[in-house]
Scaffold this motif. Structure first.
Motif, PDB file in Angstrom:
ATOM      1  N   LEU A  12      47.396  30.650  44.703  1.00 31.37           N
ATOM      2  CA  LEU A  12      46.158  31.130  45.311  1.00 31.37           C
ATOM      3  C   LEU A  12      45.208  31.664  44.242  1.00 31.37           C
ATOM      4  CD1 LEU A  12      44.443  31.802  47.791  1.00 31.37           C
ATOM      5  CD2 LEU A  12      45.687  33.954  47.969  1.00 31.37           C
ATOM      6  N   ALA A  13      45.725  32.441  43.311  1.00 33.13           N
ATOM      7  CA  ALA A  13      44.895  32.988  42.238  1.00 33.13           C
ATOM      8  C   ALA A  13      44.321  31.870  41.382  1.00 33.13           C
ATOM      9  CB  ALA A  13      45.712  33.952  41.381  1.00 33.13           C
ATOM     10  N   GLU A  14      45.137  30.886  41.055  1.00 30.30           N
ATOM     11  CA  GLU A  14      44.657  29.768  40.245  1.00 30.30           C
ATOM     12  C   GLU A  14      43.589  28.971  40.981  1.00 30.30           C
ATOM     13  OE1 GLU A  14      48.351  27.831  39.335  1.00 30.30           O
ATOM     14  OE2 GLU A  14      48.563  28.931  37.451  1.00 30.30           O
ATOM     15  N   LYS A  15      43.758  28.801  42.290  1.00 32.19           N
ATOM     16  CA  LYS A  15      42.763  28.080  43.089  1.00 32.19           C
ATOM     17  C   LYS A  15      41.438  28.832  43.099  1.00 32.19           C
ATOM     18  CE  LYS A  15      42.023  26.205  47.720  1.00 32.19           C
ATOM     19  NZ  LYS A  15      42.544  26.108  49.077  1.00 32.19           N
ATOM     20  N   GLY A  20      35.695  28.864  40.655  1.00 33.95           N
ATOM     21  CA  GLY A  20      34.576  29.533  40.009  1.00 33.95           C
ATOM     22  C   GLY A  20      34.471  31.025  40.235  1.00 33.95           C
ATOM     23  N   ILE A  21      35.460  31.657  40.833  1.00 28.39           N
ATOM     24  CA  ILE A  21      35.399  33.112  41.001  1.00 28.39           C
ATOM     25  C   ILE A  21      35.784  33.758  39.666  1.00 28.39           C
ATOM     26  CG2 ILE A  21      37.743  33.361  41.856  1.00 28.39           C
ATOM     27  CD1 ILE A  21      36.691  35.588  43.708  1.00 28.39           C
ATOM     28  N   SER A  22      34.973  34.694  39.231  1.00 28.96           N
ATOM     29  CA  SER A  22      35.261  35.367  37.963  1.00 28.96           C
ATOM     30  C   SER A  22      36.296  36.470  38.172  1.00 28.96           C
ATOM     31  CB  SER A  22      33.991  35.966  37.375  1.00 28.96           C
ATOM     32  OG  SER A  22      33.562  37.076  38.149  1.00 28.96           O
ATOM     33  N   LYS A  23      36.862  36.912  37.092  1.00 28.78           N
ATOM     34  CA  LYS A  23      37.827  38.011  37.157  1.00 28.78           C
ATOM     35  C   LYS A  23      37.168  39.250  37.760  1.00 28.78           C
ATOM     36  CE  LYS A  23      40.974  40.673  34.262  1.00 28.78           C
ATOM     37  NZ  LYS A  23      41.540  40.832  32.922  1.00 28.78           N
ATOM     38  N   GLU A  24      35.923  39.509  37.366  1.00 25.89           N
ATOM     39  CA  GLU A  24      35.203  40.682  37.884  1.00 25.89           C
ATOM     40  C   GLU A  24      34.970  40.571  39.383  1.00 25.89           C
ATOM     41  OE1 GLU A  24      34.232  38.907  35.147  1.00 25.89           O
ATOM     42  OE2 GLU A  24      34.949  40.384  33.693  1.00 25.89           O
ATOM     43  N   LEU A  27      38.266  41.235  41.160  1.00 32.55           N
ATOM     44  CA  LEU A  27      38.591  42.664  41.177  1.00 32.55           C
ATOM     45  C   LEU A  27      37.731  43.413  42.192  1.00 32.55           C
ATOM     46  CD1 LEU A  27      39.080  43.353  37.375  1.00 32.55           C
ATOM     47  CD2 LEU A  27      40.839  43.288  39.149  1.00 32.55           C
ATOM     48  N   ARG A  28      36.434  43.107  42.235  1.00 33.06           N
ATOM     49  CA  ARG A  28      35.559  43.775  43.216  1.00 33.06           C
ATOM     50  C   ARG A  28      35.994  43.468  44.636  1.00 33.06           C
ATOM     51  NH1 ARG A  28      31.453  42.336  39.594  1.00 33.06           N
ATOM     52  NH2 ARG A  28      30.847  40.567  40.874  1.00 33.06           N
ATOM     53  N   SER A  29      36.396  42.230  44.877  1.00 36.40           N
ATOM     54  CA  SER A  29      36.851  41.836  46.207  1.00 36.40           C
ATOM     55  C   SER A  29      38.100  42.623  46.611  1.00 36.40           C
ATOM     56  CB  SER A  29      37.139  40.336  46.229  1.00 36.40           C
ATOM     57  OG  SER A  29      37.662  39.944  47.464  1.00 36.40           O
ATOM     58  N   LEU A  30      39.035  42.762  45.679  1.00 41.35           N
ATOM     59  CA  LEU A  30      40.251  43.529  45.965  1.00 41.35           C
ATOM     60  C   LEU A  30      39.950  45.009  46.162  1.00 41.35           C
ATOM     61  CD1 LEU A  30      42.668  41.756  43.484  1.00 41.35           C
ATOM     62  CD2 LEU A  30      42.783  41.688  45.985  1.00 41.35           C
ATOM     63  N   GLN A  31      38.947  45.529  45.449  1.00 45.99           N
ATOM     64  CA  GLN A  31      38.548  46.928  45.630  1.00 45.99           C
ATOM     65  C   GLN A  31      37.888  47.119  46.988  1.00 45.99           C
ATOM     66  OE1 GLN A  31      36.264  47.298  42.021  1.00 45.99           O
ATOM     67  NE2 GLN A  31      37.900  48.425  40.990  1.00 45.99           N
ATOM     68  N   ARG A  32      37.009  46.209  47.369  1.00 44.76           N
ATOM     69  CA  ARG A  32      36.343  46.316  48.682  1.00 44.76           C
ATOM     70  C   ARG A  32      37.354  46.252  49.820  1.00 44.76           C
ATOM     71  NH1 ARG A  32      32.586  42.752  46.302  1.00 44.76           N
ATOM     72  NH2 ARG A  32      33.570  41.042  47.405  1.00 44.76           N
ATOM     73  N   ALA A  33      38.398  45.455  49.636  1.00 41.98           N
ATOM     74  CA  ALA A  33      39.433  45.314  50.673  1.00 41.98           C
ATOM     75  C   ALA A  33      40.391  46.500  50.698  1.00 41.98           C
ATOM     76  CB  ALA A  33      40.210  44.022  50.445  1.00 41.98           C
ATOM     77  N   GLY A  34      40.282  47.380  49.683  1.00 43.38           N
ATOM     78  CA  GLY A  34      41.151  48.550  49.647  1.00 43.38           C
ATOM     79  C   GLY A  34      42.486  48.311  48.969  1.00 43.38           C
ATOM     80  N   HIS A  35      42.652  47.148  48.359  1.00 45.04           N
ATOM     81  CA  HIS A  35      43.902  46.851  47.668  1.00 45.04           C
ATOM     82  C   HIS A  35      43.967  47.551  46.318  1.00 45.04           C
ATOM     83  CE1 HIS A  35      45.209  43.595  50.415  1.00 45.04           C
ATOM     84  NE2 HIS A  35      43.915  43.481  50.610  1.00 45.04           N
ATOM     85  N   SER A  62      54.460  33.195  34.944  1.00 44.94           N
ATOM     86  CA  SER A  62      53.344  33.960  34.417  1.00 44.94           C
ATOM     87  C   SER A  62      52.158  33.087  34.045  1.00 44.94           C
ATOM     88  CB  SER A  62      53.789  34.752  33.192  1.00 44.94           C
ATOM     89  OG  SER A  62      52.741  35.534  32.708  1.00 44.94           O
ATOM     90  N   PHE A  63      50.966  33.614  34.267  1.00 40.80           N
ATOM     91  CA  PHE A  63      49.730  32.979  33.840  1.00 40.80           C
ATOM     92  C   PHE A  63      48.787  34.043  33.363  1.00 40.80           C
ATOM     93  CE2 PHE A  63      49.087  34.138  38.207  1.00 40.80           C
ATOM     94  CZ  PHE A  63      47.760  34.479  38.315  1.00 40.80           C
ATOM     95  N   HIS A  64      47.813  33.660  32.589  1.00 38.88           N
ATOM     96  CA  HIS A  64      46.883  34.619  32.014  1.00 38.88           C
ATOM     97  C   HIS A  64      45.491  34.396  32.580  1.00 38.88           C
ATOM     98  CE1 HIS A  64      49.948  35.840  29.179  1.00 38.88           C
ATOM     99  NE2 HIS A  64      50.210  34.558  29.024  1.00 38.88           N
ATOM    100  N   VAL A  65      44.829  35.496  32.914  1.00 37.25           N
ATOM    101  CA  VAL A  65      43.471  35.450  33.437  1.00 37.25           C
ATOM    102  C   VAL A  65      42.545  36.014  32.389  1.00 37.25           C
ATOM    103  CG1 VAL A  65      41.967  36.241  35.265  1.00 37.25           C
ATOM    104  CG2 VAL A  65      44.344  35.726  35.762  1.00 37.25           C
TER     105      VAL A  65
END
Length: 65
Positions: A12-15, A20-24, A27-35, A62-65
């Motif tokens: 899912l992360a690789e997809k 085209g979703i950036s790391k930033e 992270l913002r999406s996970l913060q908005r969701a409360g994760h 393992s993979f690197h972002v």
């Protein structure tokens, strides 16, 4: 969390990254969701995900972002 669950999270992360979703943005999406909190740490209800990430980083999946 099983190896199969970890593999699904990895895929899912690789997809998301391939689409085209950036790391930033991720992270913002996970913060908005409360994760994640504002420091990028998993919040209390999602500590099991922190453990999965740790296992993923240690495993052959393992993979690197």
């Amino acid at each position: 969390m099983s190896d199969k669950d970890i593999q699904r999270l990895k895929e899912l992360a690789e997809k998301k990254l391939a689409n085209g979703i950036s790391k930033e943005e991720a992270l913002r999406s996970l913060q908005r969701a409360g994760h994640l909190d504002n420091n990028g740490n998993f919040t209390a209800p999602y500590q099991h995900l922190a453990q999965a990430v740790e296992l993923l980083q240690k495993s052959k999946l393992s993979f690197h972002v």
